[in-house]
Motif scaffolding. Structure first.
Motif, PDB file in Angstrom:
ATOM      1  N   GLY A  65     -61.601   2.824  12.378  1.00 25.36           N
ATOM      2  CA  GLY A  65     -60.676   3.981  12.438  1.00 25.36           C
ATOM      3  C   GLY A  65     -61.309   5.129  13.338  1.00 25.36           C
ATOM      4  N   MET A  66     -62.589   5.263  13.110  1.00 21.60           N
ATOM      5  CA  MET A  66     -63.181   6.197  14.240  1.00 21.60           C
ATOM      6  C   MET A  66     -63.227   6.045  15.583  1.00 21.60           C
ATOM      7  N   THR A  67     -63.427   4.809  15.879  1.00 20.74           N
ATOM      8  CA  THR A  67     -63.424   4.194  17.387  1.00 20.74           C
ATOM      9  C   THR A  67     -61.964   4.497  17.705  1.00 20.74           C
ATOM     10  N   LEU A  68     -60.828   4.045  17.005  1.00 21.35           N
ATOM     11  CA  LEU A  68     -59.508   4.323  17.559  1.00 21.35           C
ATOM     12  C   LEU A  68     -59.106   5.923  17.658  1.00 21.35           C
ATOM     13  N   ALA A  69     -59.629   6.607  16.576  1.00 21.20           N
ATOM     14  CA  ALA A  69     -59.397   8.189  16.804  1.00 21.20           C
ATOM     15  C   ALA A  69     -60.114   8.713  17.798  1.00 21.20           C
ATOM     16  N   ALA A  70     -61.159   8.143  18.196  1.00 18.81           N
ATOM     17  CA  ALA A  70     -61.874   8.886  19.283  1.00 18.81           C
ATOM     18  C   ALA A  70     -61.245   8.870  20.544  1.00 18.81           C
ATOM     19  N   SER A  71     -60.123   7.825  20.789  1.00 18.53           N
ATOM     20  CA  SER A  71     -59.357   7.673  21.987  1.00 18.53           C
ATOM     21  C   SER A  71     -58.428   8.680  21.886  1.00 18.53           C
ATOM     22  N   SER A  72     -58.053   9.344  20.904  1.00 22.84           N
ATOM     23  CA  SER A  72     -57.065  10.229  20.709  1.00 22.84           C
ATOM     24  C   SER A  72     -57.474  11.885  20.988  1.00 22.84           C
ATOM     25  N   SER A  73     -56.773  12.523  21.436  1.00 27.63           N
ATOM     26  CA  SER A  73     -57.342  14.128  21.596  1.00 27.63           C
ATOM     27  C   SER A  73     -57.394  14.799  20.194  1.00 27.63           C
ATOM     28  N   THR A  74     -56.539  14.210  19.387  1.00 26.89           N
ATOM     29  CA  THR A  74     -56.428  15.200  18.171  1.00 26.89           C
ATOM     30  C   THR A  74     -57.461  14.402  17.048  1.00 26.89           C
ATOM     31  N   GLN A  75     -57.961  13.093  17.352  1.00 28.64           N
ATOM     32  CA  GLN A  75     -58.632  12.259  16.341  1.00 28.64           C
ATOM     33  C   GLN A  75     -58.209  12.622  14.936  1.00 28.64           C
ATOM     34  N   ASN A  76     -56.950  11.933  14.855  1.00 30.89           N
ATOM     35  CA  ASN A  76     -56.101  12.126  13.748  1.00 30.89           C
ATOM     36  C   ASN A  76     -56.370  10.868  12.876  1.00 30.89           C
ATOM     37  N   LEU A  77     -57.458  10.868  12.074  1.00 27.22           N
ATOM     38  CA  LEU A  77     -58.098  10.009  11.224  1.00 27.22           C
ATOM     39  C   LEU A  77     -58.102  10.585   9.616  1.00 27.22           C
ATOM     40  N   THR A  78     -57.649   9.897   8.775  1.00 26.55           N
ATOM     41  CA  THR A  78     -57.633  10.270   7.474  1.00 26.55           C
ATOM     42  C   THR A  78     -58.359   9.133   6.566  1.00 26.55           C
ATOM     43  N   VAL A  79     -59.522   9.574   6.050  1.00 23.81           N
ATOM     44  CA  VAL A  79     -60.273   8.747   5.123  1.00 23.81           C
ATOM     45  C   VAL A  79     -59.957   8.943   3.758  1.00 23.81           C
ATOM     46  N   LEU A  80     -59.262   7.924   3.139  1.00 20.38           N
ATOM     47  CA  LEU A  80     -58.526   8.143   2.041  1.00 20.38           C
ATOM     48  C   LEU A  80     -59.168   7.369   0.641  1.00 20.38           C
ATOM     49  N   HIS A  81     -59.548   7.918  -0.454  1.00 15.21           N
ATOM     50  CA  HIS A  81     -59.883   7.176  -1.512  1.00 15.21           C
ATOM     51  C   HIS A  81     -58.988   7.536  -2.778  1.00 15.21           C
ATOM     52  N   ALA A  82     -58.640   6.693  -3.649  1.00 16.95           N
ATOM     53  CA  ALA A  82     -57.847   6.782  -4.752  1.00 16.95           C
ATOM     54  C   ALA A  82     -58.872   6.646  -5.935  1.00 16.95           C
ATOM     55  N   GLY A  83     -59.221   7.675  -6.511  1.00 21.09           N
ATOM     56  CA  GLY A  83     -60.098   7.688  -7.950  1.00 21.09           C
ATOM     57  C   GLY A  83     -60.617   8.951  -8.263  1.00 21.09           C
ATOM     58  N   ASP A  84     -62.106   8.928  -8.410  1.00 19.57           N
ATOM     59  CA  ASP A  84     -62.804   9.933  -8.900  1.00 19.57           C
ATOM     60  C   ASP A  84     -63.517  10.522  -7.850  1.00 19.57           C
ATOM     61  N   GLN A 131     -66.048  12.574  -7.764  1.00 18.03           N
ATOM     62  CA  GLN A 131     -67.326  13.064  -8.238  1.00 18.03           C
ATOM     63  C   GLN A 131     -68.206  11.782  -7.612  1.00 18.03           C
ATOM     64  N   GLN A 132     -67.738  10.922  -7.376  1.00 17.16           N
ATOM     65  CA  GLN A 132     -68.602   9.622  -7.119  1.00 17.16           C
ATOM     66  C   GLN A 132     -69.537   9.877  -6.035  1.00 17.16           C
ATOM     67  N   ALA A 133     -70.770   9.697  -6.074  1.00 14.84           N
ATOM     68  CA  ALA A 133     -71.753  10.154  -4.896  1.00 14.84           C
ATOM     69  C   ALA A 133     -71.592   9.252  -3.746  1.00 14.84           C
ATOM     70  N   ALA A 134     -71.163   8.057  -4.045  1.00 13.84           N
ATOM     71  CA  ALA A 134     -71.112   6.993  -2.885  1.00 13.84           C
ATOM     72  C   ALA A 134     -70.184   7.444  -1.872  1.00 13.84           C
ATOM     73  N   LEU A 135     -69.328   8.330  -2.317  1.00 11.20           N
ATOM     74  CA  LEU A 135     -68.221   8.782  -1.157  1.00 11.20           C
ATOM     75  C   LEU A 135     -68.802   9.333  -0.266  1.00 11.20           C
ATOM     76  N   ARG A 136     -70.194   9.922  -0.556  1.00 13.35           N
ATOM     77  CA  ARG A 136     -70.799  10.938   0.527  1.00 13.35           C
ATOM     78  C   ARG A 136     -71.363   9.892   1.585  1.00 13.35           C
ATOM     79  N   VAL A 180     -59.519  12.652  -1.433  1.00 14.89           N
ATOM     80  CA  VAL A 180     -59.285  11.797  -2.496  1.00 14.89           C
ATOM     81  C   VAL A 180     -58.139  12.239  -3.396  1.00 14.89           C
ATOM     82  N   LEU A 181     -57.335  11.064  -3.856  1.00 17.32           N
ATOM     83  CA  LEU A 181     -56.468  11.209  -4.643  1.00 17.32           C
ATOM     84  C   LEU A 181     -56.838  10.904  -6.056  1.00 17.32           C
ATOM     85  N   GLN A 182     -56.933  12.080  -6.784  1.00 16.92           N
ATOM     86  CA  GLN A 182     -57.748  12.173  -8.021  1.00 16.92           C
ATOM     87  C   GLN A 182     -57.098  11.428  -9.214  1.00 16.92           C
ATOM     88  N   LEU A 183     -57.536  10.344  -9.434  1.00 16.42           N
ATOM     89  CA  LEU A 183     -57.051   9.535 -10.473  1.00 16.42           C
ATOM     90  C   LEU A 183     -58.052   9.051 -11.589  1.00 16.42           C
TER      91      LEU A 183
END
Length: 273
Positions: free
Chosen positions: A46-65, A67-72, A84-87
Motif C-alpha cells: 500500500g505504501m508503494t502504491l501510495a508513493a506514486s500518488s501526490s496525495t499519498q492517500n493510504l489508510t492503514v485500518l485496524h478493527a479492535g483495541d 491500546q494494542q502495542a503491536a499496532l505501533r 482504529v475502529l474501536q471494538l
C-alpha cells in the motif's frame, strides 16, 4: 460504485484511495503479539502504491483495541497515523469494516491471507467482498500497473510461479508471503504516529461465543510407499520432487458436476468424514 480511471503507478492522473487492513500478529515460537507478517506486506504494498500518488492517500485500518502495542510496529514503518475502529473483543469486525469501507469507498483494499491469531480462517477478504459486491484476488505478489481503472496483478503460485491477472477497480486483494518484505519498524516514528480512534457500534459475534479456540496443529504428511528393488531406486524415489499429477480441470461442466467433483476429492483426502 464506479471507480474513476487512473493512469497507473507513475503518479499522474487520478489519485488512488488505498486501505490496508492490519491485525495483531502472534510469534509462532513465543506467542507474543507482533506485527503480522502478511499484513506488514499489505502495508508495504500500500505504501508503494501510495508513493506514486501526490496525495499519498493510504489508510492503514485496524478493527479492535487501539491500546494494542503491536499496532505501533506498523506505525514504525513510516506511517503518520493508524486508524482504529474501536471494538470489543467479542464484536464481529466484518460488519463494522463493511460499513466503514462502503462509506469511504476506497479503490483498493489490501489484507493478509489470514490472521496469525484469533480465528485465522482467512475468510475476512471474502466476507468483505461478498458484503461490498467487489471482486477478490487471492495471494497476490505485486500490483504491476493500474491504467484506466484496470489493475495488472501478479498472483503467487506454488514453487515460485506467477500468474498475470487483470481486474477492474475497486477490488480486494490478499497479499501472499511472495510479496516484498515489509520495511523495518523504527522506534521513533512508531511513537510519534497518531493513533486515530473511532468509536463504532458493534454487534457481538454470537457464533464465536460457543467456540473453543486451540492452537493449530500441522497434519502429518501422507507417506507414499514405493516398492523398489535396488538401493538406487529407493534413493531416487525418496528424493524425487512430488509431481502434480492426478489433477482435473473443469471449465465448461455444469455447476452441480463441479461441486460433486470437489466433494469427492474432500472425501478421498479425508477432509470430510
Amino acid at each position: 460504485m464506479q471507480p474513476d480511471s487512473s493512469t497507473g503507478l507513475n503518479g499522474k492522473g487520478q489519485d488512488l484511495k488505498i486501505v490496508s487492513l492490519i491485525s495483531i500478529g502472534q510469534h509462532p515460537a513465543s506467542g507474543r503479539a507482533r506485527r503480522a507478517e502478511q499484513d506488514g506486506r499489505a502495508v508495504e504494498l500500500g505504501m508503494t502504491l501510495a508513493a506514486s500518488s501526490s496525495t499519498q492517500n493510504l489508510t492503514v485500518l485496524h478493527a479492535g483495541d487501539s491500546q494494542q502495542a503491536a499496532l505501533r510496529s506498523y506505525a514504525g514503518m513510516g506511517l503518520e497515523s493508524v486508524r482504529v475502529l474501536q471494538l470489543r473483543e467479542s464484536a464481529d469486525a466484518v460488519k463494522t469494516l463493511s460499513e466503514y469501507l462502503h462509506k469511504h469507498a476506497p479503490d483498493i483494499i489490501l489484507t493478509g491471507v489470514r490472521a496469525e491469531s484469533g480465528e485465522s480462517s482467512g475468510m475476512m477478504p471474502y466476507l468483505l467482498g461478498e458484503s461490498l459486491g467487489w471482486p477478490v484476488v487471492s495471494r497476490i505478489a505485486d500490483i504491476v500497473s493500474i491504467k484506466e481503472g484496470v489493475a495488472e496483478i501478479l498472483q503467487a503460485l506454488p514453487r515460485g510461479q506467477r500468474r498475470a491477472l487483470t481486474v477492474r477497480l475497486p477490488f480486494i486483494a490478499s497479499v501472499d508471503n511472495a510479496a516484498p518484505e515489509p520495511r523495518q519498524s523504527a522506534f521513533g516514528p512508531a511513537n510519534r504516529a497518531f493513533m486515530e480512534q473511532q468509536q463504532c457500534h458493534s454487534e457481538p459475534d454470537t457464533a464465536r461465543n460457543g467456540w473453543s479456540i486451540v492452537s493449530a496443529r500441522k497434519r502429518p504428511k501422507r507417506l507414499k510407499i514405493v516398492k523398489a528393488k535396488t538401493a538406487a531406486d529407493r534413493f531416487k524415489a525418496a528424493t524425487a520432487k512430488p509431481q502434480g499429477a492426478g489433477g482435473k480441470i473443469m471449465k465448461n461442466q455444469p455447476a452441480a458436476e463441479q461441486a460433486q467433483a470437489i466433494f469427492d476429492l474432500l472425501l478421498e483426502e479425508g477432509v470430510l468424514r
